[in-house]
Design a protein around this motif. Structure first.
Motif: not given
Length: 380
Positions: A9-11, A240-244, A280-281
């Motif tokens: 998850g986002p970390e 903690g960027r919103d990437v998977r 993002a995401g």
């Protein structure tokens, strides 16, 4: 068989847009066209040219002396005429023999002043002509080296100025009481310090690259736990960027002979780059498998960012290149250059491949970078 997909998850890199410090390469001065007869240029040896020059001069002098005697011309009058005729023939034949030397002298003086545009023509095929050609190549290389030096100074100054300015502003706010020394404020200062640390580490790696003193400590690296470890570090460094993060290793027990520290550096740099340019995401895929010819291991890093343009695919592996467009992602423009160096130490290759996404591929852009590490030669 593929190992279970690790979904956590986002970390693009763009070329320095320039801060005004860069200078366009100077255009070579054009030499006006003129009638320039050089009769001895066809000969490949300077000694042969000198022999012909001496022979022709002596022959001309002897013939004119014989003619003057038969014509009854007084010796005091004939001698100057013979000397002038011999000198004229010598000048005519010698034309162009030493002009490259004079041009190289003038060019060397200009180069001492930082001007590499002075032309040196090499019309002959003898030793002097070969020297002139080598001098022109050397001048071009020196000009490129000087340009890279100026770019390096400008880029390093720019990269250092940004985190130093941010760190200074944050510390001044803390000292003046504008900002309370709470965890959030200290985290900003820590992030800027870490950015400075990464830049210094990259510059140290470049110095090792130029010195050529790095040796590899090869060992068998199990890629499944290794890639999970690298992804954990990249996720932490991404803030903690919103990437998977998705890891695929086929087969799950795949191993590669490599220097673990250098390979970690390669993959970590690729993942940091992917995280900076992912939306993002977005998803970042890390895949490992045997090559199609089963002569090594390939490691693919693919993100869902805008990708690298076709014309920039080779340039992004050069120092301070960022794929042709400026950005504020915080990259130093050194990560891929260091990755190429580390991969090269292993005898492998790194390149940008066509993007598997059809819409991006049609635009000539790609976010897929592949590293190929060859199998070591069998020991006998």
């Amino acid at each position: 068989m593929t190992s279970p997909v690790a979904d956590r998850g986002p970390e693009h890199l763009a070329q320095r847009a320039g801060s005004g410090d860069e200078e366009a390469p100077r255009a070579r001065r054009r030499v006006p066209e003129r009638l320039d007869v050089r009769p001895l240029d066809r000969f490949r040896s300077f000694k042969v040219k000198l022999a012909i020059l001496v022979g022709v001069s002596v022959t001309v002098a002897a013939l004119l002396t014989q003619v003057s005697i038969r014509a009854g011309i007084e010796p005091l009058l004939a001698l100057p005429l013979v000397v002038i005729a011999a000198l004229f023939s010598t000048q005519l034949l010698a034309r162009g023999m030493t002009s490259p030397l004079r041009e190289m002298t003038a060019a060397a003086r200009a180069m001492s002043r930082g001007d590499y545009s002075a032309p040196v023509r090499a019309t002959s095929r003898d030793e002097v002509g070969q020297l002139a050609s080598a001098f022109s190549v050397m001048a071009a290389e020196l000009e490129e080296t000087d340009r890279m030096r100026r770019d390096l100074v400008a880029n390093v100054s720019h990269e250092l100025r940004t985190p130093v300015a941010g760190l200074r502003a944050q510390l001044e706010n803390l000292v003046d009481g504008v900002t309370e020394p709470d965890p959030a404020a200290l985290e900003v200062a820590l992030n800027e310090t870490e950015r400075l640390s990464r830049l210094v580490d990259h510059l140290l790696d470049l110095s090792r690259l130029d010195a050529g003193v790095v040796e590899l400590d090869l060992e068998q690296v199990e890629l499944t736990p290794f890639l999970h470890e690298v992804v954990d570090a990249a996720a932490l460094a991404s803030g903690g960027r919103d990437v998977r993060w998705i890891i695929e290793v086929d087969p799950p027990d795949l191993v590669v002979d490599a220097d673990a520290a250098r390979l970690h550096q390669v993959i970590h740099n690729l993942l940091q780059n992917a995280a900076r340019h992912s939306p993002a995401g977005g998803r970042i895929h890390v895949a490992a498998a045997r090559t199609d010819r089963d002569d090594g291991v390939r490691l693919d890093v693919h993100d869902e960012g805008p990708g690298i343009a076709w014309e920039d695919r080779s340039r992004v592996f050069e120092r301070f290149q960022r794929g042709g467009a400026a950005d504020s992602s915080g990259g130093t423009g050194l990560g891929l250059a260091i990755a190429r160096w580390a991969v090269g130490l292993h005898g492998g290759t790194i390149e940008v491949l066509d993007d598997p996404r059809d819409d991006t591929a049609r635009e000539g852009r790609s976010s897929l970078i592949r590293v190929v590490l060859p199998d070591p030669p069998p020991t006998t």
